[in-house]
Write a protein that holds these residues in place. Structure first.
Motif, PDB file in Angstrom:
ATOM      1  N   CYS A  88      39.876  44.194  38.302  1.00 39.94           N
ATOM      2  CA  CYS A  88      38.504  43.716  38.503  1.00 39.94           C
ATOM      3  C   CYS A  88      38.557  42.376  39.230  1.00 39.94           C
ATOM      4  N   PHE A  89      38.285  42.396  40.510  1.00 36.53           N
ATOM      5  CA  PHE A  89      38.319  41.154  41.290  1.00 36.53           C
ATOM      6  C   PHE A  89      37.311  40.147  40.711  1.00 36.53           C
ATOM      7  N   SER A  90      37.759  38.912  40.569  1.00 34.72           N
ATOM      8  CA  SER A  90      36.916  37.886  39.951  1.00 34.72           C
ATOM      9  C   SER A  90      35.944  37.306  40.990  1.00 34.72           C
ATOM     10  N   VAL A  91      34.681  37.691  40.840  1.00 32.93           N
ATOM     11  CA  VAL A  91      33.668  37.394  41.865  1.00 32.93           C
ATOM     12  C   VAL A  91      33.473  35.889  42.078  1.00 32.93           C
ATOM     13  N   GLY A 141      37.399  47.147  40.608  1.00 31.98           N
ATOM     14  CA  GLY A 141      36.267  46.810  39.770  1.00 31.98           C
ATOM     15  C   GLY A 141      35.965  45.336  39.995  1.00 31.98           C
ATOM     16  N   LEU A 142      34.972  44.787  39.282  1.00 32.06           N
ATOM     17  CA  LEU A 142      34.625  43.384  39.466  1.00 32.06           C
ATOM     18  C   LEU A 142      34.456  42.683  38.125  1.00 32.06           C
ATOM     19  N   ASP A 143      34.857  41.416  38.103  1.00 30.98           N
ATOM     20  CA  ASP A 143      34.669  40.551  36.938  1.00 30.98           C
ATOM     21  C   ASP A 143      33.535  39.598  37.285  1.00 30.98           C
ATOM     22  N   VAL A 144      32.444  39.650  36.515  1.00 34.05           N
ATOM     23  CA  VAL A 144      31.303  38.779  36.805  1.00 34.05           C
ATOM     24  C   VAL A 144      31.075  37.821  35.641  1.00 34.05           C
ATOM     25  N   VAL A 181      40.845  49.837  19.699  1.00 29.81           N
ATOM     26  CA  VAL A 181      40.907  49.068  20.945  1.00 29.81           C
ATOM     27  C   VAL A 181      41.467  49.947  22.068  1.00 29.81           C
ATOM     28  N   GLN A 182      40.634  50.153  23.086  1.00 31.05           N
ATOM     29  CA  GLN A 182      41.115  50.948  24.233  1.00 31.05           C
ATOM     30  C   GLN A 182      41.477  50.062  25.415  1.00 31.05           C
ATOM     31  N   TYR A 183      40.799  48.922  25.528  1.00 32.45           N
ATOM     32  CA  TYR A 183      40.984  48.080  26.707  1.00 32.45           C
ATOM     33  C   TYR A 183      41.611  46.740  26.345  1.00 32.45           C
ATOM     34  N   LEU A 184      42.566  46.379  27.143  1.00 32.70           N
ATOM     35  CA  LEU A 184      43.194  45.066  27.002  1.00 32.70           C
ATOM     36  C   LEU A 184      42.963  44.342  28.321  1.00 32.70           C
ATOM     37  N   ASP A 185      42.049  43.362  28.287  1.00 34.04           N
ATOM     38  CA  ASP A 185      41.700  42.643  29.516  1.00 34.04           C
ATOM     39  C   ASP A 185      42.464  41.325  29.514  1.00 34.04           C
ATOM     40  N   LEU A 186      43.420  41.214  30.420  1.00 30.96           N
ATOM     41  CA  LEU A 186      44.306  40.042  30.414  1.00 30.96           C
ATOM     42  C   LEU A 186      43.836  38.930  31.338  1.00 30.96           C
ATOM     43  N   GLY A 187      42.605  39.071  31.867  1.00 30.13           N
ATOM     44  CA  GLY A 187      42.039  37.998  32.676  1.00 30.13           C
ATOM     45  C   GLY A 187      42.735  37.838  34.017  1.00 30.13           C
ATOM     46  N   GLY A 188      42.537  36.657  34.595  1.00 31.27           N
ATOM     47  CA  GLY A 188      43.174  36.368  35.893  1.00 31.27           C
ATOM     48  C   GLY A 188      44.107  35.197  35.734  1.00 31.27           C
ATOM     49  N   GLY A 189      44.245  34.403  36.769  1.00 26.87           N
ATOM     50  CA  GLY A 189      44.966  33.146  36.624  1.00 26.87           C
ATOM     51  C   GLY A 189      46.251  33.002  37.410  1.00 26.87           C
ATOM     52  N   LEU A 190      46.726  34.089  38.003  1.00 30.54           N
ATOM     53  CA  LEU A 190      47.994  33.983  38.731  1.00 30.54           C
ATOM     54  C   LEU A 190      47.823  33.037  39.932  1.00 30.54           C
ATOM     55  N   GLY A 191      48.752  32.106  40.072  1.00 37.61           N
ATOM     56  CA  GLY A 191      48.636  31.075  41.099  1.00 37.61           C
ATOM     57  C   GLY A 191      49.144  31.518  42.467  1.00 37.61           C
ATOM     58  N   ASP A 232      49.384  51.689  23.616  1.00 34.04           N
ATOM     59  CA  ASP A 232      48.597  52.598  24.439  1.00 34.04           C
ATOM     60  C   ASP A 232      47.210  52.006  24.697  1.00 34.04           C
ATOM     61  N   CYS A 233      47.023  51.484  25.904  1.00 36.16           N
ATOM     62  CA  CYS A 233      45.768  50.800  26.255  1.00 36.16           C
ATOM     63  C   CYS A 233      45.531  50.920  27.748  1.00 36.16           C
ATOM     64  N   THR A 234      44.287  50.816  28.159  1.00 37.92           N
ATOM     65  CA  THR A 234      44.015  50.638  29.582  1.00 37.92           C
ATOM     66  C   THR A 234      43.992  49.139  29.839  1.00 37.92           C
ATOM     67  N   LEU A 235      44.826  48.702  30.769  1.00 41.05           N
ATOM     68  CA  LEU A 235      44.889  47.272  31.075  1.00 41.05           C
ATOM     69  C   LEU A 235      43.824  46.915  32.104  1.00 41.05           C
ATOM     70  N   ILE A 236      43.187  45.777  31.886  1.00 43.41           N
ATOM     71  CA  ILE A 236      42.250  45.260  32.891  1.00 43.41           C
ATOM     72  C   ILE A 236      42.771  43.902  33.334  1.00 43.41           C
ATOM     73  N   PHE A 237      42.690  43.664  34.637  1.00 42.01           N
ATOM     74  CA  PHE A 237      43.067  42.354  35.178  1.00 42.01           C
ATOM     75  C   PHE A 237      41.882  41.796  35.951  1.00 42.01           C
ATOM     76  N   GLU A 238      41.788  40.475  35.976  1.00 37.33           N
ATOM     77  CA  GLU A 238      40.666  39.822  36.670  1.00 37.33           C
ATOM     78  C   GLU A 238      41.181  38.811  37.694  1.00 37.33           C
ATOM     79  N   PRO A 239      41.995  39.224  38.631  1.00 36.91           N
ATOM     80  CA  PRO A 239      42.531  38.254  39.584  1.00 36.91           C
ATOM     81  C   PRO A 239      41.456  37.787  40.560  1.00 36.91           C
ATOM     82  N   GLY A 240      41.486  36.500  40.863  1.00 34.25           N
ATOM     83  CA  GLY A 240      40.590  35.953  41.875  1.00 34.25           C
ATOM     84  C   GLY A 240      41.427  35.339  42.975  1.00 34.25           C
TER      85      GLY A 240
END
Ligand code: LLP
Length: 426
Positions: free
Chosen positions: A56-59, A77-80, A231-241, A267-275
């Motif tokens: 999910c691209f971080s808008v 997907g998108l992170d809003v 818990v089905q989703y593990l959203d690990l956010g963004g933050g990679l430099g 067993d989870c669907t991973l979500i990432f929010e890289p910007g």
């Protein structure tokens, strides 16, 4: 890394010389490279392989509709983080089932809008927000899909303004409280706790803080499952430099490998929010030199873009490289690149040894694709810059430069104040 490179001493964005864009569009302008955006997204995607995931691209890092479309075309997907970002996401044609919504201060209206859109996940940041969401969802006869944002109290070793996963930060639910709040969530009629969210900060250059965070979250997920909180989703956010100067940033492959290793067989669907990692080095800001003030100690290169156009150097003391758009032989200048704004903090680069420059020359502020235009303002009543997207030898203005009319749009002078016809001599 990106597609801004010199050919015969002239700086190009993919197949187009930047001076051509400057002539047609004026300055300052932001310029994004389509090939770089695509490549960064694909590299991130590919690093996750066949593990169930959603990127999910971080808008907030770059919310231009055309940029969003580039990612959406790749299946992103998108992170809003606000109703406005949700509006943009929908306008760009995002699939709401691929939208996650974070933020410590969601309003009732924003909750209603996101429920109506049927987004994938509300990343809830406090107990009061959870109760508010339950109420709003109930009124609409809906069930809100929720991940609680957990504050893991991990130090990401980044700038204090952009670290978010420490106890003293305002974000998320304290790790120690998390189990209790999940139990509460499970008991609420209109809340469906189906995920865990965390985001520890931005411009992080080590993988270890991410791995440590996942370690803590993994233990939590196991406990939750024992209590039949599925818990089905593990959203690990963004933050990679990324590399702005000479930092060594871990490539997405290294980041993903370390995380997948830590994840094990959970067993989870991973979500990432890289910007930043997707857009930072895919964009630059081009500005024109107005004057050169030579001083005894250092010189000031005054350009036509200021902190209102690109605030990162002023706000965080962030380094962004400055490249000449036309390379020239000659004596280098040592000094600051400053804008026209009435503040001493208005600089784009400080104490640099710069290439020879003259009034009229163009310079590019590099690595400006993330938190560049999105943090721009109209301070000093300066119209915000144009944004241009380049793909090969094609270029499109994807946001017009603002006009003076745009700047005063929506303002009005109450009749009682409009001196012209008050007639009472004041
Ligand atoms: N997810 C959440 C919940 C966030 O708060 C952020 C960024 C991101 C994802 C995306 O993080 P990224 O992958 O871009 O690091 N204006 C600052 C950065 C602020 C970041 C805020 N949150 C700067 O210019 O450095």
């Amino acid at each position: 890394m990106h597609h801004f490179a010199y050919r015969d001493g002239r700086l190009f964005a993919e197949g187009i010389p930047l001076e051509k864009i400057a002539q047609e569009v004026g300055t300052p302008f932001y310029c994004y490279s389509h090939a770089t955006l695509e490549r960064h997204f694909q590299a991130f995607e590919a690093s996750l392989g066949s593990v169930p995931h959603l990127v999910c691209f971080s808008v907030k890092s770059n919310s231009n509709l055309a940029v969003l479309s580039v990612f959406l075309n790749q299946g992103a997907g998108l992170d809003v983080v606000s109703g406005g970002e949700l509006y943009r996401a929908m306008k760009a044609g995002a699939d709401p089932k691929k939208i996650v919504f974070a933020g410590v201060g969601k309003t009732v209206r924003e909750m209603e809008e996101a429920l109506r859109a049927e987004i994938l996940l509300f990343n809830v940041e406090s107990e009061q927000e959870l109760l508010a969401l339950d109420r709003v969802a109930g009124l609409g006869g809906m069930k809100a899909p929720v991940a609680l944002r957990i504050n893991p109290d991990i130090n990401p070793q980044t700038h204090p303004y952009i670290s978010t996963g420490l106890k003293q930060n305002k974000f998320g639910i304290p790790f120690d409280r998390s189990l209790d709040v999940y139990r509460q969530a499970k008991a609420l009629k209109y809340i469906d706790p189906i995920g865990v969210h965390c985001h520890i900060g931005s411009q992080i250059l080590e993988v270890q803080p991410f791995v440590d965070t996942l370690g803590r979250i993994k233990a939590l997920v196991k406990k939750l499952r024992e209590e039949s909180i599925a818990v089905q989703y593990l959203d690990l956010g963004g933050g990679l430099g990324i590399t702005y100067e000479d930092e060594v940033a871990p490539p997405p492959s290294e980041y993903a490998e370390a995380l997948l290793g830590e994840l094990g067989d959970l067993d989870c669907t991973l979500i990432f929010e890289p910007g930043r990692v997707l857009v930072g080095n895919a964009g630059i800001m081009v500005t024109r030199v107005l004057y050169i003030k030579r001083g005894p100690e250092k010189s000031f290169i005054v350009v036509d873009a200021g902190m209102n156009d690109c605030i990162r150097p002023s706000l965080y003391g962030a380094y962004q490289a400055v490249w000449p758009v036309a390379q020239r032989e000659g004596e280098k200048i040592s000094g600051d690149v400053v804008g026209p704004i009435c503040e001493s903090g208005d600089f784009l680069a400080k104490d640099r040894l710069l290439p020879p420059l003259e009034p009229g020359d163009l310079v590019a502020v590099m690595s400006a694709g993330a938190y560049g235009f999105t943090m721009a303002s109209n301070y000093n009543s300066r119209p915000r810059a144009a944004e241009v997207l380049v793909k090969g030898t094609e270029q499109w203005v994807v946001r017009d430069r603002e006009t003076y009319e745009d700047i005063v749009q929506g303002e009005s002078v109450p009749e009682a104040l409009s001196g012209a016809d008050s007639g009472d001599g004041r």
